[in-house]
Design a protein around this motif. Sequence first.
Motif, PDB file in Angstrom:
ATOM      1  N   MET A 175       1.040  -1.246   0.047  1.00  0.00           N
ATOM      2  CA  MET A 175       0.021   0.080  -0.023  1.00  0.00           C
ATOM      3  C   MET A 175       1.062   1.428  -0.011  1.00  0.00           C
ATOM      4  SD  MET A 175      -3.119   0.666   2.585  1.00  0.00           S
ATOM      5  CE  MET A 175      -4.155   1.951   2.418  1.00  0.00           C
ATOM      6  N   LEU A 176       0.525   2.043  -0.857  1.00  0.00           N
ATOM      7  CA  LEU A 176       1.606   3.353  -1.044  1.00  0.00           C
ATOM      8  C   LEU A 176       0.802   4.454  -0.588  1.00  0.00           C
ATOM      9  CD1 LEU A 176       2.758   2.361  -4.672  1.00  0.00           C
ATOM     10  CD2 LEU A 176       3.924   1.964  -2.586  1.00  0.00           C
ATOM     11  N   VAL A 177       1.446   5.223   0.616  1.00  0.00           N
ATOM     12  CA  VAL A 177       0.649   6.179   1.119  1.00  0.00           C
ATOM     13  C   VAL A 177       1.746   7.540   0.714  1.00  0.00           C
ATOM     14  CG1 VAL A 177       0.026   7.292   3.234  1.00  0.00           C
ATOM     15  CG2 VAL A 177      -0.461   4.794   2.812  1.00  0.00           C
ATOM     16  N   ARG A 178       1.207   8.573   0.244  1.00  0.00           N
ATOM     17  CA  ARG A 178       1.965   9.593  -0.068  1.00  0.00           C
ATOM     18  C   ARG A 178       2.555  10.294   0.979  1.00  0.00           C
ATOM     19  NH1 ARG A 178      -1.817  14.043  -3.531  1.00  0.00           N
ATOM     20  NH2 ARG A 178      -3.446  13.941  -1.853  1.00  0.00           N
ATOM     21  N   ARG A 179       1.670  10.414   2.176  1.00  0.00           N
ATOM     22  CA  ARG A 179       2.034  11.323   3.278  1.00  0.00           C
ATOM     23  C   ARG A 179       2.554  10.357   4.422  1.00  0.00           C
ATOM     24  NH1 ARG A 179      -2.377  14.114   5.962  1.00  0.00           N
ATOM     25  NH2 ARG A 179      -3.723  12.864   4.899  1.00  0.00           N
ATOM     26  N   ASP A 180       2.963  10.759   5.645  1.00  0.00           N
ATOM     27  CA  ASP A 180       3.568   9.812   6.609  1.00  0.00           C
ATOM     28  C   ASP A 180       2.192   9.404   7.718  1.00  0.00           C
ATOM     29  OD1 ASP A 180       2.619  12.058   7.957  1.00  0.00           O
ATOM     30  OD2 ASP A 180       4.511  12.503   8.956  1.00  0.00           O
ATOM     31  N   GLN A 181       0.997   9.388   7.145  1.00  0.00           N
ATOM     32  CA  GLN A 181      -0.154   8.897   7.760  1.00  0.00           C
ATOM     33  C   GLN A 181      -1.268   8.912   6.675  1.00  0.00           C
ATOM     34  OE1 GLN A 181      -2.614  12.032   9.910  1.00  0.00           O
ATOM     35  NE2 GLN A 181      -0.693  13.186   9.894  1.00  0.00           N
ATOM     36  N   MET A 182      -1.970   8.170   7.152  1.00  0.00           N
ATOM     37  CA  MET A 182      -3.446   7.563   6.382  1.00  0.00           C
ATOM     38  C   MET A 182      -4.727   8.684   6.594  1.00  0.00           C
ATOM     39  SD  MET A 182      -4.232   3.729   6.005  1.00  0.00           S
ATOM     40  CE  MET A 182      -2.503   2.384   6.443  1.00  0.00           C
ATOM     41  N   ARG A 183      -5.515   8.812   5.613  1.00  0.00           N
ATOM     42  CA  ARG A 183      -6.629   9.378   5.847  1.00  0.00           C
ATOM     43  C   ARG A 183      -7.734   8.749   6.326  1.00  0.00           C
ATOM     44  NH1 ARG A 183      -8.354  14.123   3.213  1.00  0.00           N
ATOM     45  NH2 ARG A 183      -6.414  14.554   2.260  1.00  0.00           N
ATOM     46  N   ALA A 184      -7.601   7.472   6.076  1.00  0.00           N
ATOM     47  CA  ALA A 184      -8.911   6.531   6.366  1.00  0.00           C
ATOM     48  C   ALA A 184      -9.066   6.496   7.896  1.00  0.00           C
ATOM     49  CB  ALA A 184      -8.425   5.263   6.100  1.00  0.00           C
ATOM     50  N   SER A 185     -10.275   6.005   8.250  1.00  0.00           N
ATOM     51  CA  SER A 185     -10.814   6.052   9.591  1.00  0.00           C
ATOM     52  C   SER A 185     -10.028   5.115  10.419  1.00  0.00           C
ATOM     53  CB  SER A 185     -12.275   5.727   9.651  1.00  0.00           C
ATOM     54  OG  SER A 185     -12.146   4.310   9.209  1.00  0.00           O
ATOM     55  N   LYS A 186      -9.795   5.487  11.847  1.00  0.00           N
ATOM     56  CA  LYS A 186      -8.798   4.442  12.573  1.00  0.00           C
ATOM     57  C   LYS A 186      -9.392   3.288  12.483  1.00  0.00           C
ATOM     58  CE  LYS A 186      -6.153   7.661  14.794  1.00  0.00           C
ATOM     59  NZ  LYS A 186      -5.916   8.397  13.408  1.00  0.00           N
ATOM     60  N   ALA A 187     -10.620   2.934  12.524  1.00  0.00           N
ATOM     61  CA  ALA A 187     -11.103   1.581  12.329  1.00  0.00           C
ATOM     62  C   ALA A 187     -10.372   0.926  11.199  1.00  0.00           C
ATOM     63  CB  ALA A 187     -12.586   1.324  12.539  1.00  0.00           C
TER      64      ALA A 187
END
Length: 312
Positions: A175-187
Amino acid sequence: MERIKCLIIGSGPAGYTAAIYAARADLKPVVYTGMEPGGQLTTTTEVDNFPGYPKGIDGPSMMVELQQQAERFGTEVRIGHVTKVELNKEIGGIHKVVVDEVTEIEAESIIISTGASAKYLGLPSEQRLRGGGVSACAVCDGFFYKGQDVAIVGAGDTAAEEATYLANICTKVTMLVRRDQMRASKAMQHRVNRTKNIEIRYNTEIEEVIGDQVVEGIRVVNNQTKTTDQIPITGLFIAIGHKPNTDIFKGQLEMDEAGYLITEGKSTKTNYPGVFASGDVQDKEYRQAVTAAGTGCMAALDAERYLGSVEG
Ligand code: NDP
């Protein structure tokens, strides 16, 4: 000026299902296909999850069959792109529509099924390999990569959901994430983190999709350290959001901040009488051909009731 009783804008599963129902109710529907006749399904290969096709069917063939079914009951299908609308707020009012910038028509009711378009990264190598291993729909195409290594780009709820979906089918999902964190919900993030065969690479972007006819890998760059790396994969899934095709309705129809049309309660009614919305243009949640078809049916029934009440 030509006056149409039931004008359907868009020719995906929502538009054609609306047309089947509207034609059978004698509303004499006219479908304007838009720029992509058949809609998003014409860009997929095999459709295995639409009920009634036990052996599956390829997307373009399915759309031809849906068109034929709509035409069988008298729907008129026209190649053309609606470029402007002037909607009427009065109950029973006539809406004005311009097709291909020049042709003006009037409509007593309108069903909007203009769909949404998946966003892509915009890399030339990605565009070249669409249909050759690059897909924007894991639920549609994930099955073809059973037992193989794939990658997914994006960090929202869709990417997280699709990554876990793919992890059930594929050997490994990067999974490639462009920032250092995800936008998806915590769950959703917890679900991804708990899944053993998903590897998350933060601060990572794709520079090139490698492969001639089919995807063989990706070259990625860490946007902090600038180090590059190659990952061998056979499938690349892009899950960076969708854009609903609603530009021509801005300033008239109610939409959410992302541009999806807002419908009233469980109906397909918009904030203009006689104007209904079905399919992905009003659904960012499910986005399936079968759910689009379901709301197309609802829109035709809503239009029939509306026209019946107006005619008294
Ligand atoms: P979102 O807009 O929420 O997320 C898009 C993601 O793609 C972001 O993480 C964004 O990164 C990333 N992105 C955008 N452009 C690029 C790019 N060029 N390169 C790399 N990454 C990029 O879209 P979704 O489709 O995920 O979700 C749409 C809506 O639907 C949301 O409201 C979501 O909550 C909802 N949804 C809910 C679900 C559920 O509840 N089960 C399931 C699916 C969707 P960045 O974060 O850096 O901006």
